[in-house]
Write a protein that holds these residues in place. Sequence first.
Motif, PDB file in Angstrom:
ATOM      1  N   LEU A 177       9.721   6.607 -10.918  1.00  0.00           N
ATOM      2  CA  LEU A 177       8.635   5.646 -10.734  1.00  0.00           C
ATOM      3  C   LEU A 177       8.551   5.257  -9.262  1.00  0.00           C
ATOM      4  CD1 LEU A 177       9.185   3.318 -13.822  1.00  0.00           C
ATOM      5  CD2 LEU A 177       7.541   5.194 -13.586  1.00  0.00           C
ATOM      6  N   VAL A 178       7.370   5.406  -8.696  1.00  0.00           N
ATOM      7  CA  VAL A 178       7.116   5.018  -7.313  1.00  0.00           C
ATOM      8  C   VAL A 178       6.417   3.664  -7.340  1.00  0.00           C
ATOM      9  CG1 VAL A 178       5.928   5.601  -5.162  1.00  0.00           C
ATOM     10  CG2 VAL A 178       6.918   7.426  -6.573  1.00  0.00           C
ATOM     11  N   PRO A 179       7.024   2.618  -6.761  1.00  0.00           N
ATOM     12  CA  PRO A 179       6.384   1.307  -6.798  1.00  0.00           C
ATOM     13  C   PRO A 179       5.248   1.191  -5.799  1.00  0.00           C
ATOM     14  CG  PRO A 179       8.467   1.169  -5.605  1.00  0.00           C
ATOM     15  CD  PRO A 179       8.355   2.567  -6.122  1.00  0.00           C
ATOM     16  N   VAL A 180       4.170   0.551  -6.246  1.00  0.00           N
ATOM     17  CA  VAL A 180       3.090   0.111  -5.359  1.00  0.00           C
ATOM     18  C   VAL A 180       2.985  -1.393  -5.606  1.00  0.00           C
ATOM     19  CG1 VAL A 180       0.709   0.450  -4.613  1.00  0.00           C
ATOM     20  CG2 VAL A 180       1.925   2.318  -5.755  1.00  0.00           C
ATOM     21  N   GLY A 181       3.835  -2.154  -4.947  1.00  0.00           N
ATOM     22  CA  GLY A 181       3.925  -3.573  -5.270  1.00  0.00           C
ATOM     23  C   GLY A 181       4.344  -3.759  -6.716  1.00  0.00           C
ATOM     24  N   ASP A 182       3.524  -4.464  -7.487  1.00  0.00           N
ATOM     25  CA  ASP A 182       3.817  -4.707  -8.900  1.00  0.00           C
ATOM     26  C   ASP A 182       3.398  -3.546  -9.803  1.00  0.00           C
ATOM     27  OD1 ASP A 182       4.786  -7.169  -8.170  1.00  0.00           O
ATOM     28  OD2 ASP A 182       2.984  -8.281  -8.773  1.00  0.00           O
ATOM     29  N   CYS A 183       2.737  -2.553  -9.263  1.00  0.00           N
ATOM     30  CA  CYS A 183       2.283  -1.389 -10.037  1.00  0.00           C
ATOM     31  C   CYS A 183       3.295  -0.250  -9.904  1.00  0.00           C
ATOM     32  CB  CYS A 183       0.908  -0.939  -9.555  1.00  0.00           C
ATOM     33  SG  CYS A 183      -0.361  -2.225  -9.621  1.00  0.00           S
ATOM     34  N   ALA A 219       4.830   3.537   1.656  1.00  0.00           N
ATOM     35  CA  ALA A 219       5.280   4.913   1.455  1.00  0.00           C
ATOM     36  C   ALA A 219       4.097   5.869   1.489  1.00  0.00           C
ATOM     37  CB  ALA A 219       6.007   5.055   0.117  1.00  0.00           C
ATOM     38  N   VAL A 220       4.412   7.115   1.841  1.00  0.00           N
ATOM     39  CA  VAL A 220       3.499   8.238   1.665  1.00  0.00           C
ATOM     40  C   VAL A 220       4.139   9.184   0.661  1.00  0.00           C
ATOM     41  CG1 VAL A 220       2.245  10.141   2.739  1.00  0.00           C
ATOM     42  CG2 VAL A 220       2.774   8.090   4.088  1.00  0.00           C
ATOM     43  N   VAL A 221       3.402   9.543  -0.385  1.00  0.00           N
ATOM     44  CA  VAL A 221       3.871  10.560  -1.328  1.00  0.00           C
ATOM     45  C   VAL A 221       3.073  11.841  -1.066  1.00  0.00           C
ATOM     46  CG1 VAL A 221       4.286  11.184  -3.723  1.00  0.00           C
ATOM     47  CG2 VAL A 221       4.322   8.769  -3.048  1.00  0.00           C
ATOM     48  N   THR A 222       3.767  12.929  -0.757  1.00  0.00           N
ATOM     49  CA  THR A 222       3.123  14.223  -0.517  1.00  0.00           C
ATOM     50  C   THR A 222       3.189  15.032  -1.799  1.00  0.00           C
ATOM     51  OG1 THR A 222       3.788  14.143   1.814  1.00  0.00           O
ATOM     52  CG2 THR A 222       3.099  16.271   0.936  1.00  0.00           C
ATOM     53  N   GLN A 242       0.824  -1.207   0.000  1.00  0.00           N
ATOM     54  CA  GLN A 242       0.000   0.000   0.000  1.00  0.00           C
ATOM     55  C   GLN A 242       0.863   1.264   0.000  1.00  0.00           C
ATOM     56  OE1 GLN A 242      -4.152  -1.098   2.058  1.00  0.00           O
ATOM     57  NE2 GLN A 242      -2.531  -0.786   3.578  1.00  0.00           N
ATOM     58  N   VAL A 243       0.382   2.274  -0.723  1.00  0.00           N
ATOM     59  CA  VAL A 243       1.004   3.606  -0.760  1.00  0.00           C
ATOM     60  C   VAL A 243      -0.102   4.629  -0.564  1.00  0.00           C
ATOM     61  CG1 VAL A 243       2.131   5.311  -2.252  1.00  0.00           C
ATOM     62  CG2 VAL A 243       2.985   2.962  -2.175  1.00  0.00           C
ATOM     63  N   LEU A 244       0.170   5.640   0.253  1.00  0.00           N
ATOM     64  CA  LEU A 244      -0.788   6.713   0.520  1.00  0.00           C
ATOM     65  C   LEU A 244      -0.341   7.978  -0.194  1.00  0.00           C
ATOM     66  CD1 LEU A 244      -3.303   7.606   2.251  1.00  0.00           C
ATOM     67  CD2 LEU A 244      -1.639   8.357   3.981  1.00  0.00           C
ATOM     68  N   ILE A 245      -1.277   8.616  -0.882  1.00  0.00           N
ATOM     69  CA  ILE A 245      -1.022   9.930  -1.480  1.00  0.00           C
ATOM     70  C   ILE A 245      -1.657  10.986  -0.592  1.00  0.00           C
ATOM     71  CG2 ILE A 245      -1.377  11.417  -3.493  1.00  0.00           C
ATOM     72  CD1 ILE A 245      -1.501   8.892  -5.202  1.00  0.00           C
ATOM     73  N   ASP A 246      -0.819  11.805   0.041  1.00  0.00           N
ATOM     74  CA  ASP A 246      -1.190  12.909   0.933  1.00  0.00           C
ATOM     75  C   ASP A 246      -1.811  12.437   2.253  1.00  0.00           C
ATOM     76  OD1 ASP A 246      -0.137  14.832  -0.710  1.00  0.00           O
ATOM     77  OD2 ASP A 246      -2.053  15.447  -1.567  1.00  0.00           O
TER      78      ASP A 246
END
Length: 217
Positions: free
Chosen positions: A116-122, A69-72, A46-50
């Motif tokens: 590129l920010v990975p979200v598992g395989d995405c 990860a969190v991407v701000t 899982q990755v959170l945006i903001d």
Amino acid sequence: MPYQGDVTVGGAPEVRELAALVITKIAVGPMDNNAYLLRCRATGTQVLIDAANEAPRLLELIGPAGLAAVVTTHRHMDHWVALEEVVATTGAASLAHPADAAELPVVTGTVDEGDLVPVGDCRLEVIHLVGHTPGSVALLYRDPAGIAHLFTGDSLFPGGVGNTRGDKDDFASLIDDVEHKLFDRLPDETWFYPGHGKDSTLGAERPSVPQWRARGW
């Protein structure tokens, strides 16, 4: 109900299930910010945006699966009030553009145009959009089985680009970047998810871009 992207502070999140990625949109107060939790179906990553606000609600949404990860998307405080608590609780990486990173309470890595920010395989492609802030970014997911999905922070909304506080140079930079890096590159069916309010598609907004440029905001 099919996904519409219409969420309210204190209300239930909306979930969009793609072939490889699950997108969960939630609104947090007090400034009605959107946060987006992305989960890879194959790996559960899982990755959170903001991490905008209301850390307990975001942590409940993240759940026991944890957070990579969190991407701000940019430096404005309403988009990172919960960042420190979410990162401390989950151990997630905290990523932002270097031009905005110094304004955030915690950053463990930086991202720039084309990264590129990975979200598992995405993968999420970073697109740098200068104007709302110097380090604003959008994040693009190209669904191999469907349309493109674009997370725009406060750089693009239904009805116009983000606020540049009357600064003509900032507006010129932002409208140029939005037009050339988003509208010129991506097809009409591209669905975008802004930092506040409802979603839209590039096709719905494309006819208005010349009007936005002419009005200057």
